[in-house]
Design an enzyme around this catalytic site. Structure first.
Site, PDB file in Angstrom:
ATOM      1  N   GLU A  75       0.458  -1.427  -0.008  1.00  0.00           N
ATOM      2  CA  GLU A  75      -0.036   0.099  -0.041  1.00  0.00           C
ATOM      3  C   GLU A  75       0.791   1.259  -0.129  1.00  0.00           C
ATOM      4  O   GLU A  75       0.423   2.623  -0.020  1.00  0.00           O
ATOM      5  CB  GLU A  75      -0.691  -0.503   1.087  1.00  0.00           C
ATOM      6  CG  GLU A  75      -1.578  -0.869   1.243  1.00  0.00           C
ATOM      7  CD  GLU A  75      -2.289  -0.901   0.122  1.00  0.00           C
ATOM      8  OE1 GLU A  75      -2.469  -0.998  -0.305  1.00  0.00           O
ATOM      9  OE2 GLU A  75      -4.130  -2.102   0.878  1.00  0.00           O
ATOM     10  N   TYR A 122     -15.827  14.050  20.051  1.00  0.00           N
ATOM     11  CA  TYR A 122     -14.476  13.504  19.495  1.00  0.00           C
ATOM     12  C   TYR A 122     -14.011  13.529  18.271  1.00  0.00           C
ATOM     13  O   TYR A 122     -12.738  12.923  17.405  1.00  0.00           O
ATOM     14  CB  TYR A 122     -14.655  12.496  20.712  1.00  0.00           C
ATOM     15  CG  TYR A 122     -13.951  13.367  21.893  1.00  0.00           C
ATOM     16  CD1 TYR A 122     -12.960  13.306  22.747  1.00  0.00           C
ATOM     17  CD2 TYR A 122     -15.555  12.699  22.968  1.00  0.00           C
ATOM     18  CE1 TYR A 122     -13.461  14.549  24.198  1.00  0.00           C
ATOM     19  CE2 TYR A 122     -15.580  13.003  24.448  1.00  0.00           C
ATOM     20  CZ  TYR A 122     -14.886  14.178  24.925  1.00  0.00           C
ATOM     21  OH  TYR A 122     -15.288  14.282  26.344  1.00  0.00           O
TER      22      TYR A 122
END
Length: 216
Positions: A75, A122
């Protein structure tokens, strides 16, 4: 201990922590961080995040050449595109196959421009908006092109039927953001069909302004 040696140990410790808590399994997932000299440390291909060897991490120089350690994750196009487009904002990248995030990526009703519903402050603080990208074959260089197409505007994406990718200023921040993404995806699935109270636009704007969140 040199700074590079410290960062090697930190990468392996945090990767094992994510593995031990079930955030990714088998030999899935990959992590990278930027070194003080501009090079990169990258997890090797086909290696469990729970059993990394600090001395065998893939080492790249500042020009992007693999100079030491085992062969890197396939990747790398994904990681390289984030470092290129996010610049100094990207000191580390975490890509996992965490179950709740992957499950969320498969649901037809998710907003592709922002896959996480505004359930808690959050996720907004740590992630901003999370873009859903289409499915790509693992390792396909087209993933990197898709990231470049965002022109550095997102610090986190969710690859459809694959998993989340988060870039942050350093490795600890990237890990914390990834954990928040997975936890918010879990909450979204738990609350599916239950009509939960979401943060409203005023509450979201208050968070964005107070914490200087990237929110385009």
């Amino acid at each position: 201990m040199s700074e590079e040696a410290r960062l090697r140990e930190l990468l392996c410790m945090l990767a094992r922590s994510m593995f031990d808590r079930g955030l990714t399994g088998g030999a899935s997932g990959n992590v990278s961080l930027r070194l003080p000299d501009g090079g990169l440390l990258v997890t090797p291909t086909g290696t469990s995040l729970g059993r990394l060897d600090p001395g065998r991490l893939s080492r790249f120089d500042a020009r992007g050449r693999h100079v030491d350690g085992d062969a890197p994750t396939k990747e790398m196009p994904l990681h390289a595109a984030f470092y290129e487009t996010r610049g100094a904002k990207a000191g580390a990248i975490v890509h996992l196959h965490s179950s709740h995030s992957v499950a969320l990526s498969m649901l037809p009703e998710v907003d592709p421009d922002n896959v996480l519903p505004p359930l808690t402050p959050y996720s907004i603080m740590r992630l901003g908006k999370v873009k859903l990208l289409p499915f790509f074959r693992p390792g396909d260089a087209a993933m990197g092109e898709a990231i470049r197409g965002l022109a550095g505007r997102r610090s986190a994406v969710l690859l459809a039927n694959h998993g989340p990718v988060v870039a942050a200023k350093d490795l600890e921040a990237a890990v914390y953001a990834m954990e928040e993404l997975e936890e918010t995806a879990r909450l979204a699935l738990l609350l599916r069909g239950m009509n939960p109270r979401l943060l409203n636009e005023g509450e979201i704007r208050s968070i964005v302004d107070h914490f200087d969140v990237e929110w385009d």
